[in-house]
Scaffold this motif. Sequence first.
Motif, short mmCIF file in Angstrom:
data_model
loop_
_atom_site.label_atom_id
_atom_site.label_comp_id
_atom_site.label_asym_id
_atom_site.label_seq_id
_atom_site.Cartn_x
_atom_site.Cartn_y
_atom_site.Cartn_z
N TYR A 104 -25.86 34.00 9.23
CA TYR A 104 -24.60 33.81 8.34
C TYR A 104 -24.53 34.23 7.14
O TYR A 104 -25.75 34.76 6.19
N THR A 105 -23.85 34.16 6.55
CA THR A 105 -23.77 34.82 4.60
C THR A 105 -23.33 34.21 3.79
O THR A 105 -22.47 33.13 4.00
N GLU A 106 -24.22 33.87 2.68
CA GLU A 106 -23.95 32.91 1.15
C GLU A 106 -23.00 33.59 0.41
O GLU A 106 -22.93 34.52 0.02
N GLN A 107 -21.33 32.90 0.41
CA GLN A 107 -20.21 33.35 -0.38
C GLN A 107 -20.71 31.99 -1.95
O GLN A 107 -20.18 30.76 -1.50
N SER A 156 -20.81 26.73 -2.38
CA SER A 156 -21.47 27.85 -2.30
C SER A 156 -20.89 27.81 -0.28
O SER A 156 -21.09 26.61 -0.22
N PHE A 157 -20.35 28.14 -0.13
CA PHE A 157 -20.07 28.19 1.38
C PHE A 157 -20.75 29.38 2.10
O PHE A 157 -21.52 30.10 1.90
N ARG A 158 -21.28 28.75 3.57
CA ARG A 158 -21.70 29.97 4.50
C ARG A 158 -21.01 30.57 5.53
O ARG A 158 -20.39 29.79 5.68
N LEU A 159 -20.62 31.92 5.97
CA LEU A 159 -19.78 32.42 6.75
C LEU A 159 -20.44 32.99 7.43
O LEU A 159 -21.56 33.48 7.20
N PRO A 160 -20.73 32.49 8.76
CA PRO A 160 -20.89 33.37 10.14
C PRO A 160 -20.65 34.23 10.10
O PRO A 160 -19.93 34.97 9.68
N THR A 161 -22.13 34.54 9.91
CA THR A 161 -21.62 36.58 10.81
C THR A 161 -22.40 37.14 11.82
O THR A 161 -21.52 37.78 13.08
#
Length: 427
Positions: A56-59, A31-36
């Motif tokens: 971050y949200t985890e994708q 998974s990748f962490r996408l900064p929020t």
Amino acid sequence: MRSIEKPSEIMQTLTDDERPVVLKVDHVAKSFRLPTEQANGLKMAFLNWTKGIKGYTEQTVLKDISFEVRQGDFFGIVGRNGSGKSTLLKIISQIYMPEHGSVEISGKLVPFIELGVGFNPELTGRENVYLNGALLGFTREEIDVMYDDIVDFAELNDFMDQKLKNYSSGMQVRLAFSVAIKAQGDILVLDEVLAVGDEAFQRKCDNFFANIKKDQSKTVILVTHSMDAVKKYCNKAILIKDGEIIVSGNKNDVADRYTLENIRDKDSNKQHYEENSATLGLNEIVPVLSAAPVDSPLCNYDSNFNFQVEYEYNGTKPFYMALALHDLTRGGVPYGDSFDLTESGRHIVHFSIPTNMFNNGDYRVIASIHEWDGEHTESAELVAFTNENNACDFSLRDPRGTDNFALISKKALSYQILDPHLATRQF
Ligand SMILES: Nc1ncnc2c1ncn2[C@@H]1O[C@H](COP(=O)(O)OP(=O)(O)OP(=O)(O)O)[C@@H](O)[C@H]1O
């Protein structure tokens, strides 16, 4: 690490299951962490932390991927955009680490995943070949042996002493691709390479793939959106959807399911549009008009394509239905026909089309309803039509239909009316 030293003649005689496993992907997840939230500096990061804001949200891109590739396989990885194919290739090539699971490789793996990685525009073509080869783990002597072959394949003999920045982008791709495929590795990993170069270069690549397919000592892992390529080159394949393998093994099953998934996706968009009938070309005279497959929309030459058109006609004039067949692959309308409709109100008319006069492609049947102006049918007016959301799509995939034209003669093809009490062909 080169642990596999079987000569290719011996390999040719081994059955599929006897060939050694050269790649084992075992329960891989990523998974990748996408900064929020942006934390500018330590203070903000600390405040976010005290408020419980992770920032971050985890994708999750790959959930639980397991498969094996055996020596000599030409292995296809297929999936829609964003399904995680490139991420998987990067994990296999050890560019990314998986969060869970493991990847085991036997032999030398040569990746061609991202163009230009390891290329330096300030160096000459020759220097870049040596640099790229070194990055792939080859010694100078090994690259000396491969060099002429690489340059010949790239057709760049006259340009090798020029700086790479003076190459066209097509020349750069050809050089990078030639290094990858001519490097003497055991496992070649290729991401979307089938459109590399001009037509002549593509023919060369086609020959290369056909030959490497016969060489059972070489293994190729290919990510592609071309189902023709999967059927032509691969012996096995997997289809990834939402981070999981949904079909594995038989290349034809994988290619056909991929095509079906694409059709289904269009169908789910339809429901969204159905809420707004104005976008469907409908009105109070014809509030219902839709075309839909009766059986599978994925056809070959052995089965007709059966579809139905549902309509509701509330007008009072004589009216008819036209069915235009659009070629979505090549563009244009190769066939159309019209039918007088005998019954007003709501009805379903069934049709069937023989498929063996089409070449492979994606097709759409668009239905429209027309009213005659007077009793004597001099002129007619379009009153309703199916747009792309309630028209009927089907795809043809047959090994005999690979020519790239779709010429259909009205003398040869006709929609067969399966409900003659509701519709009759005009003229
Ligand atoms: N380094 C990264 N950081 C964050 N997200 C990433 C990263 N790499 C990939 N992703 C995300 O992972 C998902 C899968 O991407 P990936 O490139 O693996 O898909 P793909 O199947 O190869 O797609 P395509 O067919 O378009 O090449 C995408 O949503 C993408 O945005």
